[in-house]
Design a protein around this motif. Structure first.
Motif, short mmCIF file in Angstrom:
data_model
loop_
_atom_site.label_atom_id
_atom_site.label_comp_id
_atom_site.label_asym_id
_atom_site.label_seq_id
_atom_site.Cartn_x
_atom_site.Cartn_y
_atom_site.Cartn_z
N ASP A 1 61.89 -16.30 10.43
CA ASP A 1 62.10 -17.74 10.63
C ASP A 1 60.82 -18.35 11.19
N CYS B 1 67.40 -25.73 19.75
CA CYS B 1 66.82 -24.82 18.77
C CYS B 1 66.05 -25.64 17.73
N VAL C 1 59.66 -19.04 17.50
CA VAL C 1 60.75 -18.40 16.76
C VAL C 1 60.25 -17.09 16.16
N TRP D 1 69.04 -17.53 15.46
CA TRP D 1 67.57 -17.49 15.47
C TRP D 1 67.13 -16.97 16.83
N HIS E 1 65.73 -25.08 14.69
CA HIS E 1 66.36 -24.99 13.39
C HIS E 1 67.33 -26.14 13.15
N LYS E 2 68.41 -26.20 13.91
CA LYS E 2 69.44 -27.23 13.73
C LYS E 2 69.83 -27.90 15.04
N HIS F 1 73.01 -20.15 14.72
CA HIS F 1 72.60 -19.37 13.55
C HIS F 1 71.80 -18.12 13.91
#
Length: 136
Positions: free
Chosen positions: A83, A46, A79, A70, A48-49, A68
């Motif tokens: 986001d 991902c 995404v 997403w 994001h993280k 999370h």
């Protein structure tokens, strides 16, 4: 030599799920199958993280990151708003019930991205993050 590498059969891909394809360099690739038997491939990371998208929930033409939630488009890696970001998408084809990925993309796409690491973040030398070995 073929530009496509067989990675699994369509039957080996779980409906509304994914399989991971390991690469010699870089993060693995997640190969997804949705309810309409469409097959997609994204970097298993991902934006994001770094969560493992292969463990996410597939719905329609997107996957929800298990960390999370997403939502990432399976066809583009983009995404969903609000986001922002994207994860690399890989070319995939299904032929004769066999799922194939592009050889060149597997060897070159996103191999420079950092691999996700489990556990707490560590800054500085790796040795400073490791607990001291215990004596028996």
């Amino acid at each position: 030599m073929s530009a496509w590498i067989p990675v699994c059969t369509l039957a080996e891909l779980p409906l509304l799920g994914a399989r991971r394809v390991e690469r010699p360099q870089g993060a693995p690739v997640a190969v997804f199958r949705n309810a309409d038997d469409e097959v997609f491939a994204l970097l298993d990371r991902c934006p994001h993280k770094g969560g493992p998208l292969s463990q996410g929930i597939v719905s329609g033409r997107s996957v929800a990151c298990p960390l999370h939630n997403w939502n990432i488009a399976l066809d583009s890696g983009q995404v969903a708003a609000p986001d922002e970001g994207a994860t690399p998408a890989f070319a995939v084809k299904v032929e004769g019930g066999m799922v194939h990925l592009d050889r060149q993309q597997l060897a070159t796409l996103a191999i420079d991205l950092p691999l996700p690491q489990a556990g707490p973040a560590c800054r500085g030398a790796r040795a400073a993050c490791m607990p001291a070995p215990q004596q028996l």
